[in-house]
Design a protein around this motif. Structure first.
Motif, PDB file in Angstrom:
ATOM      1  N   ILE A  28       0.440  -0.946   0.162  1.00 45.26           N
ATOM      2  CA  ILE A  28      -0.085   0.191  -0.021  1.00 45.26           C
ATOM      3  C   ILE A  28       0.545   1.600   0.421  1.00 45.26           C
ATOM      4  O   ILE A  28       1.492   0.985   0.581  1.00 45.26           O
ATOM      5  CB  ILE A  28      -0.625   0.156   1.330  1.00 45.26           C
ATOM      6  CG1 ILE A  28      -1.297  -1.149   1.128  1.00 45.26           C
ATOM      7  CG2 ILE A  28      -1.553   1.120   1.374  1.00 45.26           C
ATOM      8  CD1 ILE A  28      -2.334  -1.345   2.954  1.00 45.26           C
ATOM      9  N   TYR A 250      -5.388  -1.746   6.833  1.00 49.39           N
ATOM     10  CA  TYR A 250      -6.413  -1.166   5.300  1.00 49.39           C
ATOM     11  C   TYR A 250      -7.867  -0.678   6.093  1.00 49.39           C
ATOM     12  O   TYR A 250      -8.100  -2.608   7.111  1.00 49.39           O
ATOM     13  CB  TYR A 250      -6.447  -2.189   4.071  1.00 49.39           C
ATOM     14  CG  TYR A 250      -6.492  -3.574   4.245  1.00 49.39           C
ATOM     15  CD1 TYR A 250      -7.630  -3.952   4.243  1.00 49.39           C
ATOM     16  CD2 TYR A 250      -5.181  -4.045   4.718  1.00 49.39           C
ATOM     17  CE1 TYR A 250      -7.941  -5.231   4.783  1.00 49.39           C
ATOM     18  CE2 TYR A 250      -5.536  -5.792   4.750  1.00 49.39           C
ATOM     19  CZ  TYR A 250      -6.150  -6.331   4.827  1.00 49.39           C
ATOM     20  OH  TYR A 250      -6.926  -7.777   4.879  1.00 49.39           O
ATOM     21  N   LYS A 275      -6.165   5.686   4.800  1.00 49.12           N
ATOM     22  CA  LYS A 275      -5.337   4.088   4.661  1.00 49.12           C
ATOM     23  C   LYS A 275      -6.844   3.464   3.499  1.00 49.12           C
ATOM     24  O   LYS A 275      -8.080   4.562   3.652  1.00 49.12           O
ATOM     25  CB  LYS A 275      -5.830   3.367   6.026  1.00 49.12           C
ATOM     26  CG  LYS A 275      -4.900   3.263   6.847  1.00 49.12           C
ATOM     27  CD  LYS A 275      -5.303   3.113   8.149  1.00 49.12           C
ATOM     28  CE  LYS A 275      -3.929   3.314   8.940  1.00 49.12           C
ATOM     29  NZ  LYS A 275      -4.028   2.406   9.870  1.00 49.12           N
TER      30      LYS A 275
END
Length: 436
Positions: A28, A250, A275
């Protein structure tokens, strides 16, 4: 003598040989999902979003063999092989990730004993072999596995996790297993719908379904595998607890009991935390499912398809695009570079039960006010709504709100059907509740 030396060196080098490296690495960056450092679905409506499908029963087994009452024959390994054979088709259609569970999901009947854990939290090799085969094929295809640990129905049998310590051990062992195997395309979901009432039958249930319990489990996973991306999922109302947001990598939500009209508000409420937002369970199908997918993407969240009737209820089927052509065509559209979404084209007649939610528990004799939201039903000529419970008609000519009193204690699936001119045109997603 020379041959013996060569053999010794071969064995020595073999003992120190490294595990083969994996080719798919998920990460991410700036709230966006990346695979091998590259943005997922670049230049498409789903850019940076991890589009996924719930395939939890692709590794299913029933140690109690209650499946015999449902079908005459079931082979866990063959079931997994059938799923794997269709993986390239799903991925080619724009699916980036698959939810696989170490305790499966509702198989269409109660009482299945389906768990990769022993009662003390140790992992079972025979179960993990199937999971590993799925992970490795996904790695070759450039896809991700969202590995889920706990499912609420795995309670009350002799193989169930037997204590708080065992539950913690299970998460620790799972994170350690991922780390030791070197998997780089696996992310973790600690629990499926952790506030679900089904977890009330687990040991230390009040701790388990609390925010603090989930924080303890998330931190346990991160402690044992600091590089692992970890979260846990909320209920089908599309909300997520504020206390958990700093702990997760997340934000994991479900949209089963969320009206299409509310997707934007639910997603926007979770933005601003740095996020990514991932829905990894929505059981809307057909045109409604395609609209749900597109609306989630339009508002900036990844979407996850759960086709209960086909992929999760026994006998399990994995037919690729033909699972639901309308939904998978929308997967392809939103993940294709240069495509765009027209919001006015997403208007789809739908009906959603917004209360109760999956996992709600009620007392015997209590009257339940069933709330639901309909969209664009006025496009039908003569719509009639029918309320059903466990496939039996309870009430015709339904109006909102609907008062319903369960006849006795037990587990119930409630849902609505819409008829037009006497023809069934729509079925809402079912809601799973318990009366005790």
């Amino acid at each position: 003598m020379r041959n013996n030396v060569v053999l010794f060196l071969f064995i020595l080098l073999g003992c120190h040989a490294k595990e083969p490296s994996f080719q798919t690495r998920v990460s991410i960056e700036d709230e966006k999902w990346h695979i091998n450092g590259e943005l997922v679905n670049p230049g498409s409506p789903a850019e940076g979003l991890l589009m996924n499908v719930r395939m939890v029963n692709a590794v299913f087994e029933d140690r109690g063999e209650k499946w015999r009452d449902k079908v005459g024959k079931f082979d866990p390994e063959q079931n997994t092989e059938m799923f794997i054979a269709k993986l390239p088709e799903y991925v080619n259609q724009g699916v980036n990730a698959f939810v696989i569970s170490l305790q499966g999901g509702m198989p269409g009947y109660e009482g299945a004993i389906n768990s990769a854990y022993e009662p003390d939290g140790k992992l079972r090799d025979s179960y993990l072999d199937r999971v590993e085969s799925v992970i490795k094929v996904n790695d070759k295809l450039g896809a991700v596995v969202i590995l889920s640990c706990f499912y609420q129905r795995q309670r009350g049998h002799k193989y169930a996790l037997d204590s708080k310590k065992s539950i913690l051990n299970a998460v620790e062992n799972t994170a350690q297993w991922i780390k030791e195997k070197g998997y780089t395309n696996v992310i973790l979901e600690v629990a499926n719908e952790f506030p679900h009432g089904g977890f009330k039958g687990w040991p230390d249930a009040d701790w388990l379904i609390s925010d603090q319990g989930q924080i303890d489990l998330i931190r346990t996973a991160k402690k044992n595998h600091p590089g692992l991306l970890v979260s846990t999922s909320g209920l089908g109302h599309g909300r997520f607890p504020d206390a958990l947001i700093p702990e997760v990598d997340y934000i994991l939500i479900h949209f089963n009991n969320t009206s299409l009209a509310d997707y934007g508000d639910k997603i926007n409420a979770l933005k601003g935390h740095g996020k990514p937002i991932v829905c990894n369970e929505d059981d809307k199908v057909g045109k409604e499912g395609a609209a749900a997918l597109a609306l989630a993407v339009y508002h900036g969240a990844a979407w996850g398809f759960m086709h209960s009737a086909t992929n999760q209820n026994m006998p399990f089927e994995f037919n690729g695009i033909e699972d639901d052509r309308e939904v998978y065509e929308m997967f392809k559209k939103v993940s294709t570079q240069g495509e765009y979404l027209k919001i006015d084209e997403l208007e789809q007649p739908s009906l959603t039960i917004t209360f109760p939610n999956d996992g709600n528990r009620f007392k015997e004799g209590e009257t339940i006010e069933v709330a639901f939201t309909g969209m664009f039903l006025e496009r039908l000529e003569n719509p009639q709504i029918v309320f059903r419970v466990n496939e039996e008609v309870e009430t015709r000519e339904v109006s909102e709100p609907l008062s319903w009193q369960p006849p006795k204690k037990g587990d119930y699936f409630i849902y609505l059907e819409v008829f037009d001119q006497g023809k069934l045109v729509y079925t809402s997603a079912p809601v799973d509740i318990t009366v005790e």
